[in-house]
Motif scaffolding. Sequence first.
Motif, PDB file in Angstrom:
ATOM      1  N   TYR A  93       0.834  -1.204   0.000  1.00  0.00           N
ATOM      2  CA  TYR A  93       0.000   0.000   0.000  1.00  0.00           C
ATOM      3  C   TYR A  93       0.868   1.253   0.000  1.00  0.00           C
ATOM      4  N   ARG A  94       2.022   1.167   0.668  1.00  0.00           N
ATOM      5  CA  ARG A  94       2.914   2.316   0.765  1.00  0.00           C
ATOM      6  C   ARG A  94       3.771   2.491  -0.490  1.00  0.00           C
ATOM      7  N   PHE A  95       4.357   1.403  -0.975  1.00  0.00           N
ATOM      8  CA  PHE A  95       5.326   1.492  -2.071  1.00  0.00           C
ATOM      9  C   PHE A  95       4.714   1.298  -3.466  1.00  0.00           C
ATOM     10  N   GLY A  96       3.470   0.802  -3.520  1.00  0.00           N
ATOM     11  CA  GLY A  96       2.832   0.582  -4.813  1.00  0.00           C
ATOM     12  C   GLY A  96       2.832  -0.883  -5.210  1.00  0.00           C
ATOM     13  N   ALA A  97       1.731  -1.308  -5.848  1.00  0.00           N
ATOM     14  CA  ALA A  97       1.564  -2.715  -6.182  1.00  0.00           C
ATOM     15  C   ALA A  97       2.586  -3.200  -7.203  1.00  0.00           C
ATOM     16  N   ARG A  98       2.913  -2.375  -8.185  1.00  0.00           N
ATOM     17  CA  ARG A  98       3.811  -2.798  -9.258  1.00  0.00           C
ATOM     18  C   ARG A  98       5.157  -3.264  -8.705  1.00  0.00           C
ATOM     19  N   LYS A  99       5.792  -2.433  -7.907  1.00  0.00           N
ATOM     20  CA  LYS A  99       7.111  -2.768  -7.359  1.00  0.00           C
ATOM     21  C   LYS A  99       7.033  -3.919  -6.361  1.00  0.00           C
ATOM     22  N   TRP A 100       5.982  -3.899  -5.527  1.00  0.00           N
ATOM     23  CA  TRP A 100       5.939  -4.882  -4.452  1.00  0.00           C
ATOM     24  C   TRP A 100       5.576  -6.274  -4.965  1.00  0.00           C
ATOM     25  N   ILE A 101       4.641  -6.352  -5.897  1.00  0.00           N
ATOM     26  CA  ILE A 101       4.294  -7.657  -6.466  1.00  0.00           C
ATOM     27  C   ILE A 101       5.486  -8.236  -7.213  1.00  0.00           C
ATOM     28  N   ALA A 102       6.224  -7.383  -7.930  1.00  0.00           N
ATOM     29  CA  ALA A 102       7.430  -7.845  -8.621  1.00  0.00           C
ATOM     30  C   ALA A 102       8.457  -8.375  -7.623  1.00  0.00           C
ATOM     31  N   ARG A 103       8.650  -7.659  -6.511  1.00  0.00           N
ATOM     32  CA  ARG A 103       9.595  -8.110  -5.481  1.00  0.00           C
ATOM     33  C   ARG A 103       9.207  -9.470  -4.927  1.00  0.00           C
ATOM     34  N   ILE A 104       7.905  -9.619  -4.638  1.00  0.00           N
ATOM     35  CA  ILE A 104       7.412 -10.889  -4.107  1.00  0.00           C
ATOM     36  C   ILE A 104       7.733 -12.031  -5.064  1.00  0.00           C
ATOM     37  N   MET A 105       7.452 -11.828  -6.341  1.00  0.00           N
ATOM     38  CA  MET A 105       7.618 -12.906  -7.313  1.00  0.00           C
ATOM     39  C   MET A 105       9.082 -13.310  -7.483  1.00  0.00           C
ATOM     40  N   ILE A 106       9.965 -12.341  -7.530  1.00  0.00           N
ATOM     41  CA  ILE A 106      11.389 -12.651  -7.720  1.00  0.00           C
ATOM     42  C   ILE A 106      11.938 -13.432  -6.523  1.00  0.00           C
ATOM     43  N   THR A 107      11.588 -13.011  -5.308  1.00  0.00           N
ATOM     44  CA  THR A 107      12.122 -13.691  -4.121  1.00  0.00           C
ATOM     45  C   THR A 107      11.490 -15.064  -3.918  1.00  0.00           C
ATOM     46  N   TRP A 108      10.179 -15.205  -4.237  1.00  0.00           N
ATOM     47  CA  TRP A 108       9.584 -16.527  -4.056  1.00  0.00           C
ATOM     48  C   TRP A 108      10.133 -17.510  -5.098  1.00  0.00           C
ATOM     49  N   GLY A 109      10.405 -17.039  -6.307  1.00  0.00           N
ATOM     50  CA  GLY A 109      10.979 -17.926  -7.318  1.00  0.00           C
ATOM     51  C   GLY A 109      12.327 -18.483  -6.882  1.00  0.00           C
ATOM     52  N   LEU A 110      13.145 -17.609  -6.287  1.00  0.00           N
ATOM     53  CA  LEU A 110      14.460 -18.043  -5.800  1.00  0.00           C
ATOM     54  C   LEU A 110      14.309 -19.037  -4.648  1.00  0.00           C
ATOM     55  N   ALA A 111      13.372 -18.753  -3.729  1.00  0.00           N
ATOM     56  CA  ALA A 111      13.177 -19.636  -2.574  1.00  0.00           C
ATOM     57  C   ALA A 111      12.627 -21.000  -2.998  1.00  0.00           C
ATOM     58  N   ALA A 112      11.704 -20.997  -3.967  1.00  0.00           N
ATOM     59  CA  ALA A 112      11.135 -22.258  -4.442  1.00  0.00           C
ATOM     60  C   ALA A 112      12.206 -23.129  -5.092  1.00  0.00           C
ATOM     61  N   ALA A 113      13.031 -22.521  -5.938  1.00  0.00           N
ATOM     62  CA  ALA A 113      14.102 -23.265  -6.607  1.00  0.00           C
ATOM     63  C   ALA A 113      15.122 -23.781  -5.591  1.00  0.00           C
ATOM     64  N   ALA A 114      15.381 -23.010  -4.531  1.00  0.00           N
ATOM     65  CA  ALA A 114      16.367 -23.392  -3.525  1.00  0.00           C
ATOM     66  C   ALA A 114      15.945 -24.614  -2.723  1.00  0.00           C
ATOM     67  N   THR A 115      14.640 -24.978  -2.753  1.00  0.00           N
ATOM     68  CA  THR A 115      14.177 -26.174  -2.055  1.00  0.00           C
ATOM     69  C   THR A 115      14.879 -27.422  -2.576  1.00  0.00           C
ATOM     70  N   ALA A 116      15.399 -27.335  -3.801  1.00  0.00           N
ATOM     71  CA  ALA A 116      16.153 -28.454  -4.375  1.00  0.00           C
ATOM     72  C   ALA A 116      17.421 -28.758  -3.576  1.00  0.00           C
ATOM     73  N   LEU A 117      17.855 -27.839  -2.725  1.00  0.00           N
ATOM     74  CA  LEU A 117      19.068 -28.029  -1.928  1.00  0.00           C
ATOM     75  C   LEU A 117      18.797 -28.774  -0.626  1.00  0.00           C
ATOM     76  N   SER A 118      17.547 -29.154  -0.357  1.00  0.00           N
ATOM     77  CA  SER A 118      17.203 -29.853   0.887  1.00  0.00           C
ATOM     78  C   SER A 118      17.966 -31.174   0.992  1.00  0.00           C
ATOM     79  N   VAL A 119      18.437 -31.477   2.212  1.00  0.00           N
ATOM     80  CA  VAL A 119      19.175 -32.733   2.440  1.00  0.00           C
ATOM     81  C   VAL A 119      18.559 -33.559   3.563  1.00  0.00           C
ATOM     82  N   GLY A 120      17.548 -33.043   4.228  1.00  0.00           N
ATOM     83  CA  GLY A 120      16.888 -33.757   5.316  1.00  0.00           C
ATOM     84  C   GLY A 120      15.695 -32.968   5.810  1.00  0.00           C
ATOM     85  N   PRO A 121      15.001 -33.451   6.859  1.00  0.00           N
ATOM     86  CA  PRO A 121      13.798 -32.765   7.347  1.00  0.00           C
ATOM     87  C   PRO A 121      14.032 -31.308   7.716  1.00  0.00           C
ATOM     88  N   ASN A 122      15.105 -31.006   8.447  1.00  0.00           N
ATOM     89  CA  ASN A 122      15.317 -29.637   8.926  1.00  0.00           C
ATOM     90  C   ASN A 122      15.568 -28.648   7.787  1.00  0.00           C
TER      91      ASN A 122
END
Length: 439
Positions: A93-122
Amino acid sequence: MKTAAASKAQIPQEVTADFTPEENAALRKAAWRLIPLLALAYFFNYLDRTSVGFAALTMNKDLGLTAAQFGIGAGIMFAAYCLCEVPSNLAMYRFGARKWIARIMITWGLAAAATALSVGPNSFYVFRLLLGVAEAGFFPGVIFFLTLWFPAKYRARVLAWFTVSTPLSSLIGGPVAVWLLQFDGVMGLTGWQWMFIVTGLPACLLGLVVLAVLADKPVDAKWLTESERNALQRLLEKEGVSAKTKKSMKGALKDPRVYLMALISFSFTLGSYGIGIWLPQILKTHGVSMGATGWVSAIPYFFATIGLIWWAAHVDKNGRAIKNLVIACLLAAVAMVFSISFANLVPAMVGITLALVGTISARTIFYTIPGKFLSGEAAAGGLAFINSIGALGGFAGPYLVGYLKDLTGSFAAGMIGMAVILTLAAGMSMSIRLFMKDN
């Protein structure tokens, strides 16, 4: 392409009688500019969440996960999502939807791909937690963004074409996920690792497209003519003035409807993810091979897609959103019980299909209601609060089913538990009518 073509055919017919030619033109342009991109983003958003169910077919053994541990890992992202949802939406609401939605998508894409690095439950828990933090605010942020662009009369249909990505991601994602699991050994990675990488990174690229294409509000849209911008802005301002809405976050948090709707959102989210995350393993108990699982799991989502679009059009035309929300929750509850009443695969699939039609349609119908009593900061924060509590259902559903599966040895107890919660949600939905007119 089929979805886009269908929407193009329907939108002009739906709005012509209610809006001026300039308003119609602006709304059509906005729908074509915004909805396909946001729907594609939501497609990958939901794919990130549900693909973990297919990864479990081989990942659980590789990482040594029990059913309960997998349920925790699959759902823990929603705990982080819940905690970060309201701050994320207030930042938008403060920074604007365009910038914030873009930020969300870029960081979630990186986090989702990084799940491939899992080696155990923790480590699996950690990456899922990071995914929840990164994703927080996307769905309610888009819902709030759409209220800045489309009037209430137009909103149910717009929300339907946006949320149709939910069943489509499972319809298409199931076969794709199973295909990716066959990449075992390619470049030294397992199939489930490839699945997380391939389904996660496209979100980063789409985030850059969002940054270039979206406009925060009609007055910022250079792709509308000046007369179209003015007409649409006047229409939205007029609707905002005439509506009796809460406009501050404090006002939203004092409104009992916000809490009722948060609990309802929790219930249908619990049902949707409780089925979606575990569906591949439910099919496995019915003797479906891993190779066929992706295709068989797509069947319920094919019908859920059709049901969602039809139901949204019905609500747009006839109103009575609360009544239809009650019906959708009850349909899901009854269907869940039906799915475990027979040992054969076919009746089980009929029940699962109808349950997903109910929970997925309920989500679209549901989000046409808060905009009738929330606007401005109250809408941004209030929608985030509602969705954050609802997101806990994404944790509770998979965990409940996994816990009861370990306890009883079958998925029946989990289905009954979810059916009871959805029945309570139907009752809560009916109680909303005490606070507002059902229209």
